[in-house]
Design an enzyme around this catalytic site. Structure first.
Site, PDB file in Angstrom:
ATOM      1  N   GLU A 178       0.821  -1.224   0.000  1.00 10.03           N
ATOM      2  CA  GLU A 178       0.000   0.000   0.000  1.00 10.03           C
ATOM      3  C   GLU A 178       0.847   1.264   0.000  1.00 10.03           C
ATOM      4  OE1 GLU A 178      -2.835  -0.439   3.226  1.00 10.03           O
ATOM      5  OE2 GLU A 178      -4.206  -1.515   1.913  1.00 10.03           O
ATOM      6  N   GLU A 373      -5.809  -8.236  -0.808  1.00  8.39           N
ATOM      7  CA  GLU A 373      -6.489  -7.990   0.471  1.00  8.39           C
ATOM      8  C   GLU A 373      -7.924  -7.579   0.186  1.00  8.39           C
ATOM      9  OE1 GLU A 373      -4.719  -5.281   3.316  1.00  8.39           O
ATOM     10  OE2 GLU A 373      -2.698  -5.939   2.784  1.00  8.39           O
TER      11      GLU A 373
HETATM   12  P1  P53 Z   1      -6.847  -2.630   9.637  1.00 14.29           P
HETATM   13  C1  P53 Z   1      -6.031   1.975   5.439  1.00 14.29           C
HETATM   14  C2  P53 Z   1      -6.894   1.840   4.356  1.00 14.29           C
HETATM   15  C3  P53 Z   1      -6.957   0.639   3.678  1.00 14.29           C
HETATM   16  C4  P53 Z   1      -6.150  -0.418   4.064  1.00 14.29           C
HETATM   17  O1  P53 Z   1      -6.646  -2.619   8.062  1.00 14.29           O
HETATM   18  C5  P53 Z   1      -5.274  -0.278   5.121  1.00 14.29           C
HETATM   19  C6  P53 Z   1      -5.208   0.919   5.814  1.00 14.29           C
HETATM   20  C7  P53 Z   1      -4.266   1.100   6.960  1.00 14.29           C
HETATM   21  O2  P53 Z   1      -4.779   0.523   8.093  1.00 14.29           O
HETATM   22  O3  P53 Z   1      -4.399  -1.231   5.501  1.00 14.29           O
HETATM   23  C8  P53 Z   1      -4.392  -2.540   4.966  1.00 14.29           C
HETATM   24  O4  P53 Z   1      -5.956  -3.707  10.146  1.00 14.29           O
HETATM   25  C9  P53 Z   1      -3.047  -3.122   5.290  1.00 14.29           C
HETATM   26  C10 P53 Z   1      -3.091  -4.187   6.340  1.00 14.29           C
HETATM   27  C11 P53 Z   1      -4.222  -3.905   7.286  1.00 14.29           C
HETATM   28  C12 P53 Z   1      -5.523  -4.027   6.508  1.00 14.29           C
HETATM   29  O5  P53 Z   1      -5.533  -3.134   5.417  1.00 14.29           O
HETATM   30  O6  P53 Z   1      -6.422  -1.297  10.096  1.00 14.29           O
HETATM   31  O7  P53 Z   1      -2.329  -3.570   4.181  1.00 14.29           O
HETATM   32  O8  P53 Z   1      -1.825  -4.265   6.960  1.00 14.29           O
HETATM   33  O9  P53 Z   1      -4.235  -4.722   8.412  1.00 14.29           O
HETATM   34  C13 P53 Z   1      -6.751  -3.785   7.328  1.00 14.29           C
HETATM   35  O10 P53 Z   1      -8.276  -2.915   9.875  1.00 14.29           O
END
Ligand code: P53
Length: 476
Positions: A178, A373
């Site tokens: 990201e 993801e």
């Molecule tokens: P968490 C922001 C917006 C979209 C994805 O997020 C993001 C974030 C930053 O948090 O992060 C990604 O755990 C990232 C993972 C993360 C996952 O999304 O905050 O690549 O490391 O855990 C979900 O709910």
């Protein structure tokens, strides 16, 4: 769509990142990463970044879910679901504890050899991110993170060691997780997790972010070239947080602003895939008189190190409205979209946006895509007889996989695979919470690391297992 399946070689799996589940933050000579000095937050309460590890503070990533010691049990559960691949990251600090050493740490390298072997035992392909919000903290203290051009060499050294060591075990790689989250540099957190930037009072944050991002993109392009020399069969991709940004209305000024917002969030993948900067951004740099350190040699490197595929995360979409100026400030310009619902953490859930994103990337880059993801962070309840009835998660995944299926089968998008986020419960990146759960597998650990650590299959575990077994034929 009736009974149609995904392509036979479609890579179903799940995704995690080292720092969010491994724990064992000092085992085998591991150094401190930037995640090791982040405290626990919650929705609306940002995680603190402390000056080193401070007594009396709680750091959720120190223990994670102890995957470092329990990975065999967890991979066995992934195999039971029928995973074809497993996306994880290599903790930079296990391999180079400080980041600037000349020689790697053997114990760290051996851990990933063992982990990848365990996956391959079940025909699960490891899909590996090199840098996922976990750079060595020493590089932040000593060099100011990606502000410093020297980081390019430190990173490419790390990448070279990993490519050589795992060249027969790993085919699919990604450079920076990201990388475009730092578009939201004004909130501080994303620029720190992406680039190790801790802004000084009075510093021009925007300029700092663009300089750091430039060095990272050069490092990424160099790594792509080096990787292809080591093993021409490698597929090395970008990793972009895809949050489509819609205009709130059909007013032309809203549409123009939404376009600029998308450009601002996604120029990173333009550079990755096209090998050069978009002109609007170069003009922006000039107007702002940033005078960034961008050499002609850098530009040649970008051109020579284009990515093989676009890996991206997809959780939500954004909306914006004309603000009267054509400059997007992510932390203040987003507005609520009345047509979509938000999760408990305020993330706007939008399955159709995934089909839109897949088509958008395809039209723009003509490259294969990989959804690395996607998922729903939610509070789960474990019943007295150890069941977790997470139908809300099943619904979320069903609705997104359906849109993905339409994009592949109706629109002809070339999609390599799908690895939903946090296939086993882990520490949330934004809040540090365990209670923001994504997994098919429940882990009995709370926000403060208390609990047995035992693993339990959620209802979504069986649902995803059956979905993989039928290759998506029942998703209609
Ligand atoms: P968490 C922001 C917006 C979209 C994805 O997020 C993001 C974030 C930053 O948090 O992060 C990604 O755990 C990232 C993972 C993360 C996952 O999304 O905050 O690549 O490391 O855990 C979900 O709910």
């Amino acid at each position: 769509m009736d009974k149609q399946e995904f392509p036979q070689d479609f890579m179903w799996g799940g995704a995690v990142a080292a720092h969010q589940l491994e724990g064992a933050y000092q085992a085998g000579g591991k150094g401190l990463s930037i995640a090791d000095v982040m405290t626990l937050g919650s929705h609306g309460v940002p995680r603190k970044i402390t000056d080193g590890v401070v007594d009396g503070e709680y750091y959720p990533n120190h223990n994670g879910i102890d995957f470092y010691h329990r990975y065999k049990e967890d991979i066995k559960l992934f195999a039971e679901m029928g995973f074809k691949c497993f996306r994880t990251s290599i903790a930079w600090t296990r391999v180079f504890p400080n980041g600037d050493e000349a020689e790697p740490n053997e114990a760290g390298l051996q851990f990933y050899d063992d982990l990848f072997d365990e996956c391959l035992k079940y025909d699960i392909q490891p899909v590996v991110t090199l840098s996922h919000f976990e750079m060595p903290y020493h590089l932040v203290q000593q060099y100011g993170g990606w502000r410093d051009r020297k980081l390019i060499d430190f990173f490419t050294n790390f990448a070279t060691v990993c490519f050589k060591r795992y060249q027969h075990k790993v085919k699919y790689w990604m450079t920076f997780n990201e990388i475009n989250n730092q578009t939201n540099y004004e909130d501080g957190g994303s620029a720190y997790t992406d680039s190790g930037l801790l802004f000084k009072p009075g510093e021009d944050k925007e300029k700092g972010m663009y300089q750091a991002a430039h060095y990272e993109l050069v490092a990424s392009a160099k790594a792509v070239q080096i990787g292809h020399q080591i093993n021409p069969d490698f597929e090395i991709g970008s990793m972009i947080a895809m949050c489509p940004i819609y205009p709130l209305t059909s007013k032309p000024a809203d549409i123009l602003f939404a376009q600029r917002a998308m450009q601002t969030r996604l120029w990173f993948s333009d550079v990755h895939a096209n090998g050069f900067y978009p002109q609007w951004l170069l003009n922006h740099f000039d107007r702002k008189q940033f005078n960034l350190d961008m050499t002609t040699e850098d530009m040649a490197i970008l051109k020579a190190g284009k990515v093989d595929y676009i890996g991206f995360s997809y959780y939500m979409s954004f909306a914006v409205q004309d603000t009267g100026k054509l400059e997007y400030h992510e932390n203040q310009d987003r507005v609520a979209n009345p047509y979509v619902e938000a999760s408990e953490w305020g993330w706007q859930v939008d399955p159709i946006g995934l089909r839109y994103a897949l088509n958008w990337f395809t039209d723009r880059y003509h490259l294969p895509l990989f959804i690395v993801e996607n998922g729903l962070g939610a509070i789960d309840e474990k019943t007295a007889d150890n069941q977790i009835h997470d139908d809300y998660r099943i619904n979320y995944l069903h609705d997104h996989i359906l849109q993905m299926k339409k994009a592949v089968l109706e629109d002809g998008v070339q999609l390599l695979g799908y690895t939903p986020w946090g296939c086993i419960d882990l520490v949330a990146a934004s809040t540090g919470q365990m209670s923001k759960r994504y997994g098919f597998i429940y882990v009995d650990v709370d926000d403060y690391g208390q609990g047995t650590g035992n693993r339990y299959r959620k209802d979504s575990f069986y649902w995803y297992r059956d979905m993989i077994a039928t290759n998506g034929a029942e998703i209609n």
